[in-house]
Design a protein around this motif. Structure first.
Motif, PDB file in Angstrom:
ATOM      1  N   UNK A 183      -9.089  15.797 -55.212  1.00 55.28           N
ATOM      2  CA  UNK A 183      -7.715  14.864 -55.818  1.00 55.28           C
ATOM      3  C   UNK A 183      -8.128  13.597 -55.052  1.00 55.28           C
ATOM      4  N   UNK A 184      -8.193  14.029 -53.694  1.00 53.36           N
ATOM      5  CA  UNK A 184      -8.487  12.498 -52.766  1.00 53.36           C
ATOM      6  C   UNK A 184     -10.145  11.866 -53.299  1.00 53.36           C
ATOM      7  N   UNK A 185     -10.888  12.588 -53.498  1.00 55.18           N
ATOM      8  CA  UNK A 185     -12.375  12.262 -54.212  1.00 55.18           C
ATOM      9  C   UNK A 185     -12.490  11.410 -55.363  1.00 55.18           C
ATOM     10  N   UNK A 186     -11.389  11.668 -56.095  1.00 58.76           N
ATOM     11  CA  UNK A 186     -11.151  10.780 -57.326  1.00 58.76           C
ATOM     12  C   UNK A 186     -10.678   9.305 -56.955  1.00 58.76           C
ATOM     13  N   UNK A 187      -9.660   9.138 -56.056  1.00 53.53           N
ATOM     14  CA  UNK A 187      -9.080   8.511 -55.469  1.00 53.53           C
ATOM     15  C   UNK A 187     -10.162   7.322 -54.598  1.00 53.53           C
ATOM     16  N   UNK A 188     -10.982   8.058 -53.873  1.00 50.77           N
ATOM     17  CA  UNK A 188     -11.874   7.256 -53.018  1.00 50.77           C
ATOM     18  C   UNK A 188     -13.173   6.802 -54.068  1.00 50.77           C
TER      19      UNK A 188
ATOM     20  N   UNK B  11     -12.709   5.159 -56.464  1.00 52.20           N
ATOM     21  CA  UNK B  11     -12.463   3.774 -56.814  1.00 52.20           C
ATOM     22  C   UNK B  11     -12.108   3.027 -55.838  1.00 52.20           C
ATOM     23  N   UNK B  12     -12.583   3.241 -54.409  1.00 50.68           N
ATOM     24  CA  UNK B  12     -12.477   2.435 -53.389  1.00 50.68           C
ATOM     25  C   UNK B  12     -11.131   2.331 -52.907  1.00 50.68           C
ATOM     26  N   UNK B  13     -10.301   3.132 -53.077  1.00 53.32           N
ATOM     27  CA  UNK B  13      -8.836   3.386 -52.808  1.00 53.32           C
ATOM     28  C   UNK B  13      -8.669   4.565 -51.754  1.00 53.32           C
ATOM     29  N   UNK B  14      -7.632   4.729 -51.155  1.00 51.08           N
ATOM     30  CA  UNK B  14      -7.368   5.761 -50.065  1.00 51.08           C
ATOM     31  C   UNK B  14      -5.986   6.408 -50.656  1.00 51.08           C
ATOM     32  N   UNK B  15      -5.732   7.810 -50.640  1.00 53.12           N
ATOM     33  CA  UNK B  15      -4.409   8.299 -50.924  1.00 53.12           C
ATOM     34  C   UNK B  15      -3.975   8.960 -49.828  1.00 53.12           C
ATOM     35  N   UNK B  16      -2.882   8.170 -49.203  1.00 54.66           N
ATOM     36  CA  UNK B  16      -2.356   8.830 -47.980  1.00 54.66           C
ATOM     37  C   UNK B  16      -1.247   9.739 -48.405  1.00 54.66           C
ATOM     38  N   UNK B  17      -0.904   9.849 -49.638  1.00 53.33           N
ATOM     39  CA  UNK B  17       0.236  10.623 -50.147  1.00 53.33           C
ATOM     40  C   UNK B  17       0.133  12.052 -50.652  1.00 53.33           C
ATOM     41  N   UNK B  18      -1.566  12.356 -50.605  1.00 52.42           N
ATOM     42  CA  UNK B  18      -1.663  13.514 -51.438  1.00 52.42           C
ATOM     43  C   UNK B  18      -1.188  14.775 -50.794  1.00 52.42           C
ATOM     44  N   UNK B  19      -0.973  14.830 -49.383  1.00 52.42           N
ATOM     45  CA  UNK B  19      -0.356  15.974 -48.748  1.00 52.42           C
ATOM     46  C   UNK B  19       0.909  16.142 -49.200  1.00 52.42           C
ATOM     47  N   UNK B  20       1.832  15.272 -48.957  1.00 52.77           N
ATOM     48  CA  UNK B  20       3.360  15.536 -49.400  1.00 52.77           C
ATOM     49  C   UNK B  20       3.430  15.542 -50.800  1.00 52.77           C
ATOM     50  N   UNK B  21       2.404  15.148 -51.643  1.00 50.40           N
ATOM     51  CA  UNK B  21       2.509  15.388 -53.222  1.00 50.40           C
ATOM     52  C   UNK B  21       2.182  16.811 -53.390  1.00 50.40           C
TER      53      UNK B  21
ATOM     54  N   UNK C 208      -8.693   7.583 -63.024  1.00 47.64           N
ATOM     55  CA  UNK C 208      -8.922   8.170 -61.678  1.00 47.64           C
ATOM     56  C   UNK C 208      -7.766   8.685 -60.978  1.00 47.64           C
ATOM     57  N   UNK C 209      -6.714   7.833 -60.867  1.00 51.03           N
ATOM     58  CA  UNK C 209      -5.510   8.132 -60.424  1.00 51.03           C
ATOM     59  C   UNK C 209      -4.866   9.351 -61.062  1.00 51.03           C
ATOM     60  N   UNK C 210      -4.768   9.424 -62.415  1.00 50.84           N
ATOM     61  CA  UNK C 210      -4.163  10.546 -63.283  1.00 50.84           C
ATOM     62  C   UNK C 210      -5.165  11.866 -62.635  1.00 50.84           C
ATOM     63  N   UNK C 211      -6.224  11.454 -62.599  1.00 49.96           N
ATOM     64  CA  UNK C 211      -7.257  12.692 -62.444  1.00 49.96           C
ATOM     65  C   UNK C 211      -6.892  13.315 -60.766  1.00 49.96           C
ATOM     66  N   UNK C 212      -6.501  12.317 -60.013  1.00 51.69           N
ATOM     67  CA  UNK C 212      -6.051  12.625 -58.558  1.00 51.69           C
ATOM     68  C   UNK C 212      -4.824  13.393 -58.819  1.00 51.69           C
ATOM     69  N   UNK C 213      -3.675  12.963 -59.708  1.00 56.95           N
ATOM     70  CA  UNK C 213      -2.638  13.437 -59.679  1.00 56.95           C
ATOM     71  C   UNK C 213      -2.906  15.017 -60.214  1.00 56.95           C
TER      72      UNK C 213
END
Lengths: 315, 325, 489
Positions: B69-74, B76-86, B222-227
């Motif tokens: 999930x994090x990889x999909x966000x990365x 696109x040059x972004x970072x997901x700091x919420x994946x853990x709590x998600x 990409x974000x939907x895939x991360x989700x």
């Protein structure tokens, strides 16, 4: 009129506006009771966010990927170090403060050492370092029941006309930080590196040295924060710095510093810190449950950053 | 002049040197994993068995899914700091709604994937720093998780427990699952024609826009895939632990980032590798607790040992890539 | 000229404003089938804006665009592609993390479904073979692993690949800027074949020779307007330069006696490339201008960086006995600070001297900026405006001001005139000679052979080593090219 427009087009002004709105909402709820006391308390707590926020700001300004995730562990360790060295005696306050600063500086310097030697992204380097520091803190600080010296505890609480002395000193400190950022070779170099590291190197900036100084500075400020927190909350604690991971980053960004690097703002850190502290005070005053409080805090941070708009530079 | 120059052979370039360097770089995650497995085998040879791996890699599947999930966000040059709590939020929903009222549960989970897609859109349209937006979202997910399940509890749906406790012959289930995850995502991202576009968005979004692609759509995908992978991670996590807890996934944010980097990914430029990410996640899962237990590390120092292992593995990576030059 | 030929695209009275700047000021322009148009003008004359308008990446503020006689109401990149109009942009538009074949797929939505990778690889390989025989590029090479020259080859070849959209007009913006003479020749020959087959091409280049030799018709732009359109045969170099508005004044080259006198001066730089096995080394004395020549990417920049390092730290094989400053050629990645004003960009190399006590003095910074604005002729109303408000050539002047305004005695120049207009060039050449007379040493890497005539001595590089050293009298294009291609004996 144009001046007013210029003022409102600066990104950091919104954090002060937000802080004011939140404060108004709270005293409206309480019917005007405790507005002044709330501000005093908010100033005291905002100080801690501002101190680490300034350190984090210089780090983030170094460019994409630069962030110090070791602050919570650093703060926790420094609080234990400060209390141990002070040992409850007023005569050892200065020594304890120095020890906390040294502990923080050592953490910051070793952070940069990891980044430099292993050539790994700062996020990973500071994260790995924080694991180790955290363990040292647990092993060293377990069951530490030393109270701060009375003089030190009083100092962190003393006020003049409702304004905490610590807040006044921190204002002076932030003015110094703003001067260092905008008028000194150090600040210029940080800004240059943040915009374009290679160009900065080719323009004669000592890139390695400046980055080392910045991480060490951020670590030192974390150490200072640890000592002050231990004084304010009457004792050291492993988890005393936990909330400063997210809040140090949040105040920097809400305050108008660019996450893409190369553009920083010092006054905004004050506005953003007051905003966050008052926000928590407001939610506590409303008596909402922990879940709702987290939910609202999160939504408001997202809302604020959306409203303030992005200035994320192209990467 | 052109006749003269055409007659002369051009400077020979060392053929395939770039490709070889790339191969070596791609091998690093596998080497890191091998290093940790060898260390375990050396400390406790009996751990290298069907049951040993089943036990040690117990939590590897959710970690691998969160890392993807994090990889999909990365990418696109972004970072997901919420994946853990998600992941924690999904775990709570799975242990309550999905079991008690499956339809509502499914709708909530689909809705949360939609929220992820919308975050991608928001970040793109308003040009927001993803670190701050997802930092805010981490509070939101945690708040929702606590509201759903104020104290640890609930129960995993039976079908879910059945799936994660599946015991295939010969090869332990976590390994089978990791291989399947790695291959499916590798095919989808690295081998399909739209996968190339998704990765391109991290490399040069402006060029993609000029070629007529919608960056908005790419970011939302990409974000939907991360989700989606976050949801899968949370569900498998509950299947394994059998109960939900609002704080269960908190450590996953940083584990997932570390996994992507360990797997050879980079924060900017769309350089990610699904196979590497899964290998990185397995490395971290093995290094996190089994290795430490075998090394008889006192609990106080387990966290530190985690950090040291991360540093050692990264240092090994630096050494290897230096030799490659 | 157009006569009976079909009109591919026509612009009538197109205007475009960026704030107060008029980038296009009522431009009439047309391209016919089967012709190659050379588009020239100084930086900031409006060429790029015109090109972006044709490619659909910019909307015109006013005016009409007609393609094959049909007026286009909502013109866009996608529409342009449908109509067979493509553009190769000056800044590369490849995704560095993707392979050559995958980058080809990015431009062709039709390449999808089963077997897309094979089809995409075959498509780009065939086109590369056609344009650049012996290119040495594999379709599965990752773009970031390729040299800048090869990336440009891929970029150009990709623009000429065809799937389901037609291809009638290709706009090439400085297509040879990163190519060496050999591949540039291959490309221009291909462009001629392409045009001969009835297609059209717009060629934008600062190399006037390239335009004069290859274009059928030349369009000259100046201050957002088309100031001349005529058959290429009616132009020569002088007429082009004067129409563009460049000043052509040259000082006499130094006499041999002066050169000899300089060689007797103190030695400033002594450097040997890492891979050099024979005794050859580069030497530069006080007041000398030393040229580094050869094909692009053959170790010249590496040597400059080694000298740069040596002056700051120390390296074996390389000595530099005075402070250095570097003028970057790749402005975006090596030079400018995009968030800063022009003044700050100039001052960054000299911060220590701009201080008053501990603090940087804004007054001193402004003075330095103003001095250099006058001296080097930066065209801007306000040195406090952002550096990006300048045209490319003026940004480059700011980088020169940064280096020349510093305390450096050795100035390293990394092909700094890349994509700079001729007017700027001539002004900077004069300045360089003047500074050299004042005792500064210049190491000047250039891909333009014309520029070598300003040098006292030229070292030719090939495969990372020095293969020839030519004195001023011996420097001719032929000789440089000969040494660039053959092993020195």
């Amino acid at each position: 009129m144009t001046q007013a427009r210029a003022l409102f087009s600066t990104p950091w002004i919104w954090s002060f506006v937000g802080a004011f709105v939140v404060w108004l909402a709270t005293i409206t709820f309480t019917g005007g009771v405790g507005g002044g006391g709330m501000l005093t308390a908010a100033l005291s707590l905002a100080v801690f966010m501002v101190i680490v926020g300034v350190g984090q700001m210089f780090v983030i300004t170094l460019g994409p990927g630069n962030v110090d995730l070791s602050l919570p562990a650093n703060i926790g360790l420094a609080s234990a170090v400060a209390m141990t060295v002070m040992n409850g005696q007023d005569s050892r306050i200065a020594l304890g403060l120095l020890a906390a600063l040294a502990s923080g500086a050592a953490v910051g310097a070793s952070n940069y050492l990891l980044i430099w030697a292993l050539r790994i992204p700062p996020i990973i380097a500071t994260l790995s370092a924080s694991f180790i520091i955290h363990s040292i803190d647990i092993a060293f600080g377990r069951g530490l029941q030393i109270k701060p010296p009375p003089g030190f505890a009083d100092f962190t609480n003393v006020q003049f006309f409702g304004i905490p002395v610590m807040a006044m000193l921190t204002v002076l400190f932030t003015i110094g930080a703003a001067i260092a950022l905008n008028r000194m070779i150090y600040g210029r170099s940080v800004l240059a590196i943040g915009q374009n590291l290679r160009a900065a190197w080719l323009a004669g900036v000592s890139v390695g040295w400046i980055r080392f100084v910045t991480y060490t500075l951020c670590g030192t400020l974390g150490g200072l924060n640890g000592a002050l927190l231990a004084g304010y909350f009457r004792g050291a604690n492993v988890d005393i710095g936990n909330e400063y991971l997210l809040s140090s980053i949040a105040v920097v960004v809400i305050g108008g510093t660019s996450v893409a690097g190369g553009k920083a703002n010092v006054p905004g850190i004050w506005g953003a810190s007051l905003f966050l502290v008052l926000l928590l005070t407001m939610l506590n005053t409303f008596g909402v449950s922990a879940g709702v409080r987290l939910l609202l805090t999160g939504l408001i941070i997202v809302g604020v950053i959306t409203a303030a708009g992005g200035d994320k530079a192209l990467r | 002049m052109s006749a003269a120059s055409a007659a002369i052979e051009r400077t020979p370039v060392r053929p395939g040197s770039a490709a070889r360097a790339r191969m070596l770089r791609a091998m690093l995650p596998a080497l890191s994993l091998a290093l940790v497995v060898i260390a375990i085998a050396w400390l406790n040879p009996r751990a290298i068995s069907y049951f040993g791996f089943n036990l040690m890699l117990n939590l590897a599947i959710p970690i691998a899914l969160a890392t993807i999930a994090q990889m999909f966000v990365i990418a696109s040059n972004e970072l997901d700091l919420s994946i853990g709590t998600f992941v924690g939020f999904v775990a709570c929903i799975t242990a309550t709604w999905l079991r008690d009222a499956p339809l509502v549960g499914v709708l909530i989970l689909l809705g949360s994937i939609g929220v992820y897609a919308l975050l991608g859109a928001l970040i793109h349209l308003r040009n927001l720093p993803s670190i701050v937006v997802t930092l805010g979202m981490s509070f939101v997910w945690q708040g929702l998780a606590i509201l759903t399940l104020p104290t640890p509890g609930g129960k995993a749906p039976d079908w879910l427990s059945a799936i994660v406790s599946f015991k295939p012959p010969l090869v332990p289930f976590p390994i089978v699952a990791a291989v399947v995850i790695a291959l499916v995502v590798h095919f989808g991202l690295m081998r399909t024609s739209y996968g190339a576009i998704l990765r391109g968005s991290g490399g040069n979004p402006v060029a993609l826009g000029r070629a007529g692609w919608s960056i908005l759509r790419v970011k939302m995908t990409l974000f939907a895939l991360a989700g989606l992978f976050g949801v899968l991670s949370g569900m498998t996590l509950v299947g394994i632990t059998t109960a939900g807890d609002a704080n269960i996934g908190n450590g996953y944010t940083l584990l997932a980032i570390a996994g992507v980097i360990l797997g050879g990914g980079e924060f900017v430029g769309g350089r990610v590798s699904p196979i590497g990410a899964v290998l990185g996640a397995l490395t971290l899962a093995l290094a996190a607790s089994p290795l430490l237990t075998f090394m008889k590390i006192p609990p106080d120092w387990q966290v530190a040992a985690n950090g040291i292992i991360l540093i050692v593995v990264l240092a090994a990576r630096v050494l290897i890539s230096r030799r490659e030059r | 000229m157009s006569g009976a030929r079909e009109n591919i695209v026509r612009l009538d009275g197109v205007e475009k404003h960026f704030g107060a700047v008029r980038a296009l000021d009522g431009v009439d322009f047309h391209v016919d089938a089967g012709e190659c148009i050379g588009l020239v003008g100084h930086n900031g004359a409006g060429k790029s804006t015109l090109m972006h308008t044709l490619a659909g990446t910019l909307e015109p503020g006013r005016g009409r665009i007609a393609v094959r006689g049909t007026v286009e109401e909502s013109y866009s990149v996608i529409r342009a592609k449908r109509l067979g109009i493509r553009c190769v942009f000056q800044e590369l538009s490849l995704c560095p993390n993707l392979s050559v074949a995958e980058n080809t797929r990015v431009n062709h939505p039709a390449i999808r479904g089963f077997g897309w990778r094979k089809r995409s690889a075959a498509l780009i390989k065939a086109k590369l073979d056609e344009i650049f025989p012996g290119h040495g590029i594999d379709p599965w090479d990752i773009v970031s692993d390729l040299s800048i020259g090869k990336r440009q080859m891929v970029e150009v070849a990709r623009a000429f690949t065809v799937t389901d959209d037609p291809l009638d007009l290709v706009i090439l913006d400085e297509p040879t800027s990163s190519l060496d003479a050999h591949t540039a020749g291959q490309l221009l020959a291909f462009v001629r074949r392409f045009v001969a087959s009835g297609k059209s091409c717009i060629l934008i280049s600062h190399l006037l020779g390239e335009i004069l030799e290859n274009a059928d018709r030349i369009v000259v732009m100046r201050d957002g307007k088309v100031v001349a359109t005529d058959a290429a045969s009616s132009f020569d170099r002088e007429r082009l330069v004067s129409t563009m508005g460049g000043a052509d004044h040259r000082e006499k080259p130094a006499t041999p006696a002066e050169i000899l006198a300089r060689q007797a001066g103190p030695l400033r730089v002594r450097a040997r490339p890492v891979r050099q096995s024979d005794g050859a080394e580069l030497k530069a004395h006080e007041g000398e201008i030393i040229g580094l020549a050869g094909l692009a990417g053959h170790g010249q920049t590496d040597l400059l960086l080694a000298v740069f390092d040596a002056a700051r730290g120390g390296k074996p094989d390389v000595e530099a006995s005075a402070p250095v400053a570097l003028v970057a050629g790749d402005r975006q990645t090596d030079g400018i600070f995009a968030q800063w004003s022009i003044a700050k960009n100039i001052g960054v190399r000299s911060l220590a001297r701009l201080r008053n006590g501990l603090l940087i003095s804004p007054r001193k910074e402004d003075e330095m900026a103003e001095t250099w604005k006058q001296k080097i002729g930066i065209r801007t109303p306000d040195m406090d405006s952002n550096i990006l408000s300048l045209s490319g050539g003026n940004q480059q002047k700011a980088l020169f001001a940064r280096a020349l305004g510093s305390d450096a005695k050795i100035i390293l120049m990394d092909d700094p005139m890349r994509g700079v207009d001729i007017g700027t060039k001539l002004e900077v050449y004069d300045l360089i000679r003047e500074e050299a007379k004042g005792g500064r040493t210049f190491l000047w890497y250039t891909t333009e052979t014309d520029e070598l005539e300003h040098c006292d001595r030229v070292y030719v590089f090939r495969g990372g080593v020095i293969v020839a050293s030519l004195n001023r009298g011996e420097v001719t294009e032929e000789k440089v090219i000969q040494s660039s291609f053959s092993e020195a004996s």
